[in-house]
Write a protein that holds these residues in place. Structure first.
Motif, mmCIF file in Angstrom:
data_model
loop_
_atom_site.group_PDB
_atom_site.id
_atom_site.type_symbol
_atom_site.label_atom_id
_atom_site.label_comp_id
_atom_site.label_asym_id
_atom_site.label_seq_id
_atom_site.Cartn_x
_atom_site.Cartn_y
_atom_site.Cartn_z
ATOM 1 N N GLY A 39 4.165 -0.705 -10.309
ATOM 2 C CA GLY A 39 2.788 -0.603 -10.559
ATOM 3 C C GLY A 39 2.253 0.638 -9.914
ATOM 4 N N SER A 40 3.063 0.870 -8.967
ATOM 5 C CA SER A 40 2.370 2.155 -7.993
ATOM 6 C C SER A 40 2.898 3.423 -8.133
ATOM 7 N N ASN A 41 4.211 3.602 -7.986
ATOM 8 C CA ASN A 41 5.160 4.741 -8.136
ATOM 9 C C ASN A 41 5.192 5.207 -9.451
ATOM 10 N N HIS A 42 5.287 4.107 -10.545
ATOM 11 C CA HIS A 42 5.247 4.666 -11.813
ATOM 12 C C HIS A 42 4.154 4.924 -12.392
ATOM 13 N N LEU A 43 3.018 4.509 -11.696
ATOM 14 C CA LEU A 43 1.561 5.029 -12.101
ATOM 15 C C LEU A 43 1.498 6.578 -11.766
ATOM 16 N N VAL A 44 1.924 6.912 -10.461
ATOM 17 C CA VAL A 44 1.803 8.336 -10.050
ATOM 18 C C VAL A 44 2.681 9.072 -10.968
ATOM 19 N N THR A 45 3.938 8.782 -11.636
ATOM 20 C CA THR A 45 4.608 9.637 -12.495
ATOM 21 C C THR A 45 3.655 9.708 -13.753
ATOM 22 N N LEU A 46 3.076 8.484 -14.164
ATOM 23 C CA LEU A 46 2.552 8.669 -15.468
ATOM 24 C C LEU A 46 1.231 9.740 -15.402
ATOM 25 N N ILE A 47 0.546 9.655 -14.259
ATOM 26 C CA ILE A 47 -0.812 10.465 -14.211
ATOM 27 C C ILE A 47 -0.245 12.128 -14.260
ATOM 28 N N VAL A 48 0.923 12.254 -13.467
ATOM 29 C CA VAL A 48 1.175 13.651 -13.197
ATOM 30 C C VAL A 48 1.801 14.151 -14.592
ATOM 31 N N ASP A 49 2.366 13.403 -15.458
ATOM 32 C CA ASP A 49 2.681 13.806 -16.758
ATOM 33 C C ASP A 49 1.356 14.012 -17.563
ATOM 34 N N ALA A 50 0.516 13.273 -17.413
ATOM 35 C CA ALA A 50 -0.596 12.785 -18.208
ATOM 36 C C ALA A 50 -1.353 14.466 -17.916
ATOM 37 N N LEU A 67 -11.621 8.381 -16.810
ATOM 38 C CA LEU A 67 -10.917 7.345 -17.587
ATOM 39 C C LEU A 67 -9.644 6.722 -17.069
ATOM 40 N N ALA A 68 -8.724 7.303 -16.292
ATOM 41 C CA ALA A 68 -7.748 6.520 -15.588
ATOM 42 C C ALA A 68 -8.362 5.572 -14.794
ATOM 43 N N SER A 69 -9.389 5.795 -14.008
ATOM 44 C CA SER A 69 -9.949 4.755 -13.094
ATOM 45 C C SER A 69 -10.464 3.487 -13.631
ATOM 46 N N ALA A 70 -11.331 4.000 -15.077
ATOM 47 C CA ALA A 70 -11.820 2.578 -15.829
ATOM 48 C C ALA A 70 -10.520 2.013 -16.470
ATOM 49 N N ALA A 71 -9.528 2.608 -16.817
ATOM 50 C CA ALA A 71 -8.280 1.831 -17.525
ATOM 51 C C ALA A 71 -7.757 0.831 -16.600
ATOM 52 N N LEU A 72 -7.827 1.451 -15.384
ATOM 53 C CA LEU A 72 -7.001 0.857 -14.303
ATOM 54 C C LEU A 72 -7.911 -0.536 -13.911
ATOM 55 N N ASP A 73 -9.122 -0.387 -13.776
ATOM 56 C CA ASP A 73 -10.175 -1.531 -13.713
ATOM 57 C C ASP A 73 -10.209 -2.416 -14.694
ATOM 58 N N ASN A 74 -10.101 -1.913 -15.598
ATOM 59 C CA ASN A 74 -9.995 -2.737 -16.865
ATOM 60 C C ASN A 74 -8.924 -3.777 -17.012
ATOM 61 N N MET A 113 0.819 -1.262 -0.033
ATOM 62 C CA MET A 113 0.115 -0.053 -0.049
ATOM 63 C C MET A 113 0.830 1.223 -0.127
ATOM 64 N N THR A 114 0.359 2.160 -0.464
ATOM 65 C CA THR A 114 1.071 3.560 -0.547
ATOM 66 C C THR A 114 0.599 4.491 0.535
ATOM 67 N N PHE A 115 1.622 5.221 1.295
ATOM 68 C CA PHE A 115 1.114 5.948 2.571
ATOM 69 C C PHE A 115 1.425 7.500 2.327
ATOM 70 N N THR A 116 0.535 8.019 2.474
ATOM 71 C CA THR A 116 0.681 9.591 2.320
ATOM 72 C C THR A 116 0.783 10.469 3.473
#
Length: 319
Positions: A202-213, A247-254, A143-146
């Protein structure tokens, strides 16, 4: 509930074979960071007693007071000496030094259950304490912790990668995880690094991907919209985030439900012209955005076994 007697097979059972109400463990935590304070709060909710925590930085002290208000703030060696269950929740790079220091000071009593929360390490890192009679466990929350309120609640929905020296150790680790509401998953000692790499990817790089998008989308939307009311700012939860979120939530779920068959869009279709245009547009915003898009698109194209010409384009390093 795990007790200090659980380290011995068949301990804690009555003559009738039923499980009696177990005693609580005395828990110490080093240190009160994001993970340690959340795990400690979860253990307290399960009925254990977190008597003390080690906290040095102002943020750690604040978290200790907020999440574990009944715990004393003590030096690490004193926390270790008084613990039945000692949780070492320090960064991966600090764990070997902490373990060596506690072993050298003979701060951990024989029979103490020593848990670390590092993802990359198994129980080998605890060897100096194991040699002095401690029972070593690696219990890593996937899990990620903030540092915010949601951390403790998220533990209840998380899987935990556990590694132990024997079946008794695994039983203790499983019980602790189940008590805080998580799902225990055994990870072999020799696979801890691979396990941790997969989670980080799968987690840290997802954050980078979303921030860039989000950055690219902000640039695309930066202009007058309907009736001139459109406003794009650089604060979280703005227009770009609201547009991307479903969109991102649906893509992750898919992806989690259907694997690589969830791939859609121009890369999956092998549309060379569209992808080339994307790379040019992103390069105008930031060449680093284009480089990230190219790398991820190449991997997606390989998974989709798409147009070879597109793979050739993406393999070029001109972006």
């Amino acid at each position: 509930m795990v007790t200090s007697e659980s380290a011995r097979p068949e301990a804690g059972r009555s003559a009738s074979g039923s499980d009696p109400a177990p005693a609580r463990l005395t828990v110490g935590i080093v240190s009160a960071g994001r993970v340690g304070s959340a795990f400690g709060a979860a253990l307290e909710r399960a009925g254990h007693v977190v008597f003390g925590v080690s906290a040095i930085s102002d943020d750690s002290v604040r978290r200790a007071h907020t999440r574990l208000p009944d715990s004393q703030i003590l030096p690490a060696e004193e926390v270790a000496a008084r613990s039945e269950l000692l949780v070492l929740a320090v960064p991966d790079s600090e764990l070997p030094g902490l373990v060596a220091g506690l072993a050298s000071a003979q701060a951990v009593r024989p029979g103490t259950i020593v848990v670390h929360t590092s993802g990359a390490n198994g129980i080998a890192v605890l060897a100096p304490l194991t040699e002095r009679g401690a029972r070593p466990l690696a219990i890593h929350p996937a899990m990620t912790f903030t540092g915010h309120d949601e951390d403790v609640a998220r533990l209840g929905n998380a899987c935990f990668g556990i590694t132990a020296a024997d079946e008794v150790g695994y039983a203790i680790a499983q019980s602790l995880v189940i008590e805080v509401g998580g799902e225990p998953v055994q990870v072999p000692e020799e696979h801890r690094t691979l396990y941790h790499a997969a989670l980080a990817h799968g987690s840290n790089h997802l954050v980078t991907l979303i921030v860039d998008a989000v950055a690219a989308l902000r640039a695309a939307l930066d202009g007058p919209g309907l009736l001139g009311q459109q406003q794009v700012d650089d604060q979280p939860n703005g227009l770009a985030e609201r547009m991307l979120a479903p969109l991102a939530s649906a893509a992750l779920d898919n992806a989690l439900r259907r694997g690589q068959s969830a791939l859609t869009g121009p890369v999956a279709r092998g549309d060379v012209d569209a992808v080339a245009a994307h790379l040019d547009a992103l390069a105008d915003v930031d060449p680093r955005l284009a480089a990230g898009y190219r790398a991820q698109s190449l991997r997606a194209a390989e998974l989709a076994r798409t147009n070879p010409a597109l793979i050739d384009l993406l393999a070029e390093e001109r972006y």
